[in-house]
Design an enzyme around this catalytic site. Structure first.
Site, mmCIF file in Angstrom:
data_model
loop_
_atom_site.group_PDB
_atom_site.id
_atom_site.type_symbol
_atom_site.label_atom_id
_atom_site.label_comp_id
_atom_site.label_asym_id
_atom_site.label_seq_id
_atom_site.Cartn_x
_atom_site.Cartn_y
_atom_site.Cartn_z
ATOM 1 N N CYS A 29 6.189 -4.219 6.087
ATOM 2 C CA CYS A 29 6.586 -2.809 5.974
ATOM 3 C C CYS A 29 7.036 -2.283 7.348
ATOM 4 C CB CYS A 29 5.435 -2.029 5.348
ATOM 5 S SG CYS A 29 5.990 -0.528 4.557
ATOM 6 N N HIS B 152 2.874 -4.348 0.951
ATOM 7 C CA HIS B 152 1.602 -4.851 1.485
ATOM 8 C C HIS B 152 0.904 -5.678 0.403
ATOM 9 C CE1 HIS B 152 1.176 -1.651 4.759
ATOM 10 N NE2 HIS B 152 2.142 -1.158 4.013
ATOM 11 N N GLY C 202 2.228 0.251 9.032
ATOM 12 C CA GLY C 202 1.751 1.429 9.767
ATOM 13 C C GLY C 202 2.910 2.377 9.915
ATOM 14 N N GLU C 203 3.172 2.782 11.114
ATOM 15 C CA GLU C 203 4.299 3.681 11.384
ATOM 16 C C GLU C 203 5.141 3.017 12.480
ATOM 17 O OE1 GLU C 203 5.411 6.383 9.858
ATOM 18 O OE2 GLU C 203 7.011 6.337 11.345
ATOM 19 N N GLU D 138 -2.181 -7.131 1.708
ATOM 20 C CA GLU D 138 -3.508 -7.253 2.340
ATOM 21 C C GLU D 138 -4.507 -6.260 1.754
ATOM 22 O OE1 GLU D 138 -0.860 -5.989 3.716
ATOM 23 O OE2 GLU D 138 -1.362 -4.202 4.849
ATOM 24 N N ARG E 238 5.375 4.144 1.504
ATOM 25 C CA ARG E 238 6.512 4.602 2.337
ATOM 26 C C ARG E 238 7.365 3.408 2.762
ATOM 27 N NH1 ARG E 238 5.071 6.504 7.107
ATOM 28 N NH2 ARG E 238 2.979 5.648 6.984
HETATM 29 N N1 GLN Z 1 7.569 4.300 6.558
HETATM 30 C C1 GLN Z 1 6.912 3.618 7.622
HETATM 31 C C2 GLN Z 1 7.875 3.443 8.801
HETATM 32 O O1 GLN Z 1 8.975 3.795 8.737
HETATM 33 C C3 GLN Z 1 6.399 2.246 7.159
HETATM 34 C C4 GLN Z 1 5.253 2.409 6.194
HETATM 35 C C5 GLN Z 1 4.326 1.237 6.096
HETATM 36 O O2 GLN Z 1 4.256 0.383 6.977
HETATM 37 N N2 GLN Z 1 3.546 1.209 5.028
HETATM 38 O O3 GLN Z 1 7.471 2.946 9.799
#
Ligand code: GLN
Length: 187
Positions: free
Chosen positions: A77, A168, A46-47, A170, A133
């Site tokens: 991630c 990922h 996610g972020e 999933e 990302r």
């Molecule tokens: N770039 C995101 C971050 O810095 C991570 C991206 C992802 O989880 N697919 O949180």
């Protein structure tokens, strides 16, 4: 056995499907009571900056740190960024529980997202993976094992009962990494 999936933000429901397919129940974790019902925890993609903020707002930050000290946790991630002892590009707070350095967005922006096949000592055949990302992860101590590589970079790391992947799986039909994580509960 029940696996928790931190469900404050990010890619959550796909994990439920993989664990169900493997015969394991899962619980979406949004508060402390949920967390301690779980034998293991997934910190999803996610972020990471948003998840960090939401973890603090839900008073879950220090509880997740405590959970990480004794039970299996897999960070994917953004989740791997949360586990890392050191975060750069830009610097960011984290749970600081795993001896890895996460360089955020090191594989580029959303538009640079790509699919790849990764190889590793724990798979007989390449594993399909999505890099979105994604951070670059590096081990900071010899307590950390690198389990898979993509183009020479480590992308999957294990330190005891903690697992971190920069990619990922999933979003694919391949449940092998979920199955590998469930083995942590049996060892
Ligand atoms: N770039 C995101 C971050 O810095 C991570 C991206 C992802 O989880 N697919 O949180």
């Amino acid at each position: 056995m029940q696996v928790g999936i931190l469900a404050l933000q990010g890619c959550v429901t796909q994990h439920v499907d993989h664990f169900t397919k493997l015969g394991c129940s899962s619980l979406l974790v949004r508060k402390s009571d949920d967390l301690w019902k779980c034998d293991a925890l997934v910190l999803p993609g996610g972020e990471s900056s948003t998840m960090l903020h939401l973890l603090q707002r839900a008073n879950l930050f220090s509880e997740v740190v405590e959970f990480c000290s004794s039970r299996p946790v897999w960070g994917i991630c953004a989740g791997a960024i949360l586990l890392a002892k050191k975060v750069s590009h830009p610097e960011q707070d984290s749970l600081e529980v795993m001896d890895i350095h996460a360089e955020r967005n090191a594989y580029g922006s959303q538009l640079d997202s790509f699919k790849a096949e990764i190889t590793g000592q724990i798979f007989n055949t390449p594993l399909p993976a999505d890099f979105i990302r994604a951070p670059k992860l590096k081990a900071l101590s010899d307590q950390v094992m690198c389990l898979a590589q993509y183009e020479g970079d480590g992308v999957l790391f294990r330190q005891g009962h903690l697992l971190a992947s920069s990619f990922h799986t999933e979003l694919t039909d391949d449940s092998r990494l979920h199955a590998y994580f469930l083995e942590f509960l049996r060892s």
